[in-house]
Write an enzyme that holds these catalytic residues in place. Structure first.
Site, PDB file in Angstrom:
ATOM      1  CG  HIS A   1      -2.758  -5.441   6.561  1.00 53.06           C
ATOM      2  ND1 HIS A   1      -2.205  -5.687   5.625  1.00 53.06           N
ATOM      3  CD2 HIS A   1      -2.417  -3.854   6.452  1.00 53.06           C
ATOM      4  CE1 HIS A   1      -1.468  -4.762   4.643  1.00 53.06           C
ATOM      5  NE2 HIS A   1      -1.797  -3.614   5.411  1.00 53.06           N
ATOM      6  CD  GLU A   2      -3.000  -1.393   9.339  1.00 51.77           C
ATOM      7  OE1 GLU A   2      -1.896  -1.137   9.456  1.00 51.77           O
ATOM      8  OE2 GLU A   2      -3.839  -1.354   8.520  1.00 51.77           O
TER       9      GLU A   2
ATOM     10  CG  HIS B   1       2.035  -2.314   8.023  1.00 52.72           C
ATOM     11  ND1 HIS B   1       2.812  -2.522   6.769  1.00 52.72           N
ATOM     12  CD2 HIS B   1       0.937  -2.093   7.684  1.00 52.72           C
ATOM     13  CE1 HIS B   1       1.970  -2.552   5.716  1.00 52.72           C
ATOM     14  NE2 HIS B   1       0.771  -2.273   6.266  1.00 52.72           N
TER      15      HIS B   1
END
Ligand SMILES: [Zn+2]
Length: 227
Positions: A96-97, A100
């Site tokens: 998920h990170e 980004h």
């Protein structure tokens, strides 16, 4: 009065409920190891490299669920447990990170808009409540309340823009860990549960912000109608 108490209960309970959901999902799936056996740091590194992001660093950070991506120094920060251990939750959060970081590289519109809003919201959130308090306490000055509402709306827009940014990072994360074979088909559903629970905390925060804004608009219309 009864209505107000119900309202208060809702805006307090929604975020607490969302936090509990994410904590329980995270606790559960951080104990389940992935069959691929890669630590969160390895998962992040692999996805970054596959996406031409060799320049983005992966570092360990303190705290629980303190994982984040810092666009200023192009670094993915993973909490100690996610960084070192291999688990379904750790792989999902790491991916998920990195999602980004990929958004940052691609100049994803919602992310850019969100970044542009940060300095604006830093200022408006400081002054909104001052105007709102004066507008409510001094009934002769309803326009102060209106200014406060407009300032507060910037913060609400910020919370709303956060939603597509978070959902998009999670869907990128799932695409990556599945297509690169970093988790098995059976683990895919559990990874999605972790990311969905995390997304709910942002939905809860946005819902509370919208409710708060609506309440202030109702107060404003009441004050001006009685004039
Ligand atoms: Zn995120």
């Amino acid at each position: 009065m009864g209505g107000y108490l119900i309202y208060l209960a809702i805006i307090i309970i929604i975020p607490i409920w969302a936090q509990m959901k994410v904590k329980s999902a995270y606790t559960k799936y951080s104990k389940i190891p992935t069959s691929a056996g890669m630590s969160g740091a390895e998962v992040a590194r692999r996805i970054l490299d596959e996406n031409g992001l060799e320049n983005v660093a992966v570092k360990e950070t303190q705290g629980v669920l303190s994982d984040h991506y810092n666009p200023m120094n192009k670094t993915v920060y993973l909490s100690s447990s996610n960084y070192h251990h291999h688990s379904v939750a750790g792989a999902a959060v790491a991916a998920h990170e990195v999602g980004h970081a990929i958004q940052d590289k691609e100049g994803y519109a919602a992310l850019r808009f969100r970044h542009a809003l940060v300095p604006v919201v830093n200022i408006t959130s400081k002054f909104a409540w001052i105007f709102i308090m004066i507008g409510i306490l001094v009934t002769a000055l309803p326009n102060f309340l209106l200014i406060g509402i407009i300032l507060m709306a910037a913060g609400v827009i910020f919370q709303m823009v956060t939603l597509p940014v978070e959902f998009n990072a999670s869907s990128r994360a799932m695409d990556q860990i599945v297509s690169l074979g970093l988790i098995s088909n059976a683990e895919e559903r559990d990874a999605r549960k972790v990311l969905n629970a995390a997304a709910m905390t942002y939905v809860a925060a946005a819902a509370v912000a919208v409710l708060e804004l609506i309440r202030l608009i109702l107060i404003f219309t009441n004050i001006t109608r009685n004039d």
